[in-house]
Structure formats: C-alpha cells, structure tokens
Motif scaffolding. Structure first.
Motif, PDB file in Angstrom:
ATOM      1  N   LEU A  95       0.888  -1.227  -0.061  1.00  0.00           N
ATOM      2  CA  LEU A  95      -0.002   0.152   0.099  1.00  0.00           C
ATOM      3  C   LEU A  95       0.924   1.365  -0.052  1.00  0.00           C
ATOM      4  N   VAL A  96       0.788   2.148  -1.138  1.00  0.00           N
ATOM      5  CA  VAL A  96       1.634   3.200  -1.130  1.00  0.00           C
ATOM      6  C   VAL A  96       1.452   4.265  -0.371  1.00  0.00           C
ATOM      7  N   GLY A  97       0.114   4.662  -0.330  1.00  0.00           N
ATOM      8  CA  GLY A  97      -0.336   5.932   0.088  1.00  0.00           C
ATOM      9  C   GLY A  97      -1.809   6.185  -0.010  1.00  0.00           C
ATOM     10  N   THR A  98      -2.064   7.575   0.433  1.00  0.00           N
ATOM     11  CA  THR A  98      -3.365   7.931   0.304  1.00  0.00           C
ATOM     12  C   THR A  98      -3.455   9.493   0.065  1.00  0.00           C
ATOM     13  N   ALA A  99      -4.621  10.126  -0.520  1.00  0.00           N
ATOM     14  CA  ALA A  99      -4.622  11.699  -0.784  1.00  0.00           C
ATOM     15  C   ALA A  99      -6.153  11.701  -0.784  1.00  0.00           C
ATOM     16  N   PRO A 100      -6.479  13.059  -0.271  1.00  0.00           N
ATOM     17  CA  PRO A 100      -7.968  13.247   0.058  1.00  0.00           C
ATOM     18  C   PRO A 100      -8.484  13.632  -1.627  1.00  0.00           C
ATOM     19  N   TYR A 101      -9.733  12.987  -1.614  1.00  0.00           N
ATOM     20  CA  TYR A 101     -10.418  13.528  -2.906  1.00  0.00           C
ATOM     21  C   TYR A 101     -10.627  15.072  -2.992  1.00  0.00           C
ATOM     22  N   VAL A 102     -10.827  15.729  -4.165  1.00  0.00           N
ATOM     23  CA  VAL A 102     -11.025  17.156  -4.282  1.00  0.00           C
ATOM     24  C   VAL A 102     -12.070  17.286  -5.528  1.00  0.00           C
TER      25      VAL A 102
END
Length: 319
Positions: free
Chosen positions: A116-123
């Motif tokens: 699992l590389v990472g996450t980022a918020p949806y915009v």
C-alpha cells in the motif's frame, strides 16, 4: 568490518530477497488498469524507472483500461505467479466485486496485496468559467435546475464517484455523473468546458491549479491541505465526519511465492523511502505515504471493500 554470525545472516537474508525478483528471465510488467495521464499511471512510471535500475531488469508499464479497472486486474490475475507481472492500481479496485455483475476476477482471492503506497484526499474542482465558488453554490444550482450540473470522475465506482453520490444524497440534490476511463480524459473535458466539474484525487486536481482554468471548491480530507488552504473540507461544508481518501496499491497474482511478494514490497519501500522520491510524491501527488506491506495492506483493503461495497449496494450503482 568484523565478520560475525549476525553479519553473515543479515547478508544472506538481503541476498535471498533480491534474486527473487532480479533473476527472472522475463521482463517485469506493471499493469495499470487506467489510461495514461492519471495519478496511477504516473506512480507506475516512477516505479518503473527505479525498479529497472534496482533490479537490473527491464520493467514495462502496460495500460489496460476498462470495466471499472477490472480488465487490468483480470490480466494480472491470469498471469503466471512468477514475479513478472504486478497490478499497480487505484481505490476503485475495492469496488469491483460490488459494482460489476460478473467481474471476471475475485479481487480478494485471485490477487494478493503486495504494498500500500499511500493516500490522498479527494477534491472537487470546477471549470474556472463556471460560477461555483464552493460546494454550497453547486447545491443551490442543482436545486434550481435538477440534473443540469455535471461532474466528471475517473470512472464508475471510484471513490470520487461514490463520495459525490453520498454528498448529493445528503444534500438532497441530483448531480449528474459523467464517468471517464481515467484522470487524463476526465480532466481534459473539464478544462475544455464540456463538463462543469471534476472529482478526483488531490494529485489529479492540484496538478492543474497553476493553469487558472480550474477552481477547487471542496476537499474531502479531515483537515485542509496546505496547497488548498482556502478550500473548505466536506466537514466544514456541513457534512459531519465525512472523509474520502484515494489510495494506491500493488497486487500480484495469487500463488505468487512469499519471497517474491516480500522482495517486491522491500524494493518498492526502499525506492519510495528515498527522500527525493518521497518528496516528489508528496509535492506532485499530494500523497501521504503509508508504505505498508502485504499484511497491513490486506487489512486496509478488506475494510475498503466493506465500506464502499455498502455504498454501491445502497445506491444501486452499476458499471
């Protein structure tokens, strides 16, 4: 350096992990189940160049888009479990079982979580020529003219699509969904004025902010990102405890040997832990790097399948 039993064991372990990937005669292929131009494709190509150097092995990126990301997943699931083929994919992977009537792949049995590389918020962002300054403006426009406001997503069943479905339901309005097969095509049509808005990962949206052609109006993390300090969160917009994060991960065919899985996870973690690479992902993709191995990723993935599968079923969403 003094040679000790501990040093010898450590050296042997390190040597044992690398050949599991490097000794294969085949090229390694990273399958991306979306077209070129999106954040998943960018991640795969970043890994491609570094893995080639690290493993002294040719690494290819193959874009296999379609059917909510399942075509690429099927291709990897049917590949030999020999460390030559991996799936580099996006959050919609967790929705495949609930959104497709006959997905052709069991994402929890036919593929193995590797990393699992990472996450980022949806915009959510609007074409700059549209009048929407915040999400309240969108809700007002939808109430005035139901169905007239259109938003693009990177595909049916991506978390952006599901999040907008939930937000529209909570706000009591209809926002027309226009799905695309990836971030590149979706963004092109929003910038061209063919669609009013787009929902995508922060990586996709922030890459276009310098053009003055796109206006961010809502972010779905719990706190405002520094790069979007003037854009309210969904929680601030009146949707309590609402959070939607994009994520990126790597899978392998089932029955791939444990040493191959471990070797790939180790190699990717080392690459993404390099300060220059980590900074690149954090700044250009707005990622929070998790760098989690297969066991932690399996737990995370199972929760995603459950949470978003319920949203799909409750809203009768089909690909």
């Amino acid at each position: 350096m003094k040679i000790t039993r501990r040093n010898l064991l450590a050296a042997s372990a390190a040597f044992a992990v690398t050949p599991a990937l490097a000794q294969g005669a085949k090229n390694m292929t990273l399958v991306v189940p979306f077209p070129p131009g999106g954040s998943t494709d960018a991640l795969a190509r970043l890994l491609q160049s570094h893995l080639q150097t690290k493993l002294s092995r040719t690494v290819l990126v193959e874009n296999k888009s379609g059917a909510a990301g399942s075509l690429g997943a099927i291709q990897v699931a049917k590949s030999a479990p020999d460390g030559a083929t991996f799936l580099v994919t996006f959050d919609s992977h967790a929705v495949i079982p609930s959104i497709l009537e006959k997905p052709g792949v069991d994402v929890e049995k036919d593929l193995v979580p590797v990393f699992l590389v990472g996450t980022a918020p949806y915009v959510v962002a609007a074409n700059a020529e549209r009048p929407y300054k915040n999400f309240a403006d969108v809700v007002a426009a939808c109430k005035k003219n139901p169905g007239a406001v259109k938003y693009a997503s990177v595909g049916i069943g991506t978390l952006g699509h599901l999040a907008m479905t939930v937000l529209g339901k909570k706000a009591g309005v209809e926002i027309t969904h226009v799905p695309y097969r990836g971030g590149g095509p979706a963004m092109n049509d929003v910038l061209g004025g063919h669609v009013d808005m787009i929902v995508g990962s922060a990586a996709l949206i922030t890459a276009q902010l310098g053009t003055n052609m796109l206006r961010p109006i809502l972010q779905m993390g719990r706190e405002r990102m520094p790069v979007l300090k003037d854009t309210q969160t969904a929680i601030e917009a009146g949707f309590p405890d609402f959070e939607t994060l994009a994520w990126w991960g790597i899978f392998a065919p089932k029955d791939t040997p444990a040493d191959v899985i471990a070797a790939m996870a180790k190699s990717v973690k080392e690459i993404l832990s390099e300060p220059a690479v980590a900074t690149q992902l954090q700044e250009t993709q707005q990622m929070t790097l998790l760098l989690a191995d297969g066991k932690a990723f399996s737990t995370f993935f199972a929760k995603q399948v459950g949470i978003w599968g319920q949203v799909v079923r409750e809203n009768n969403i089909k690909a």
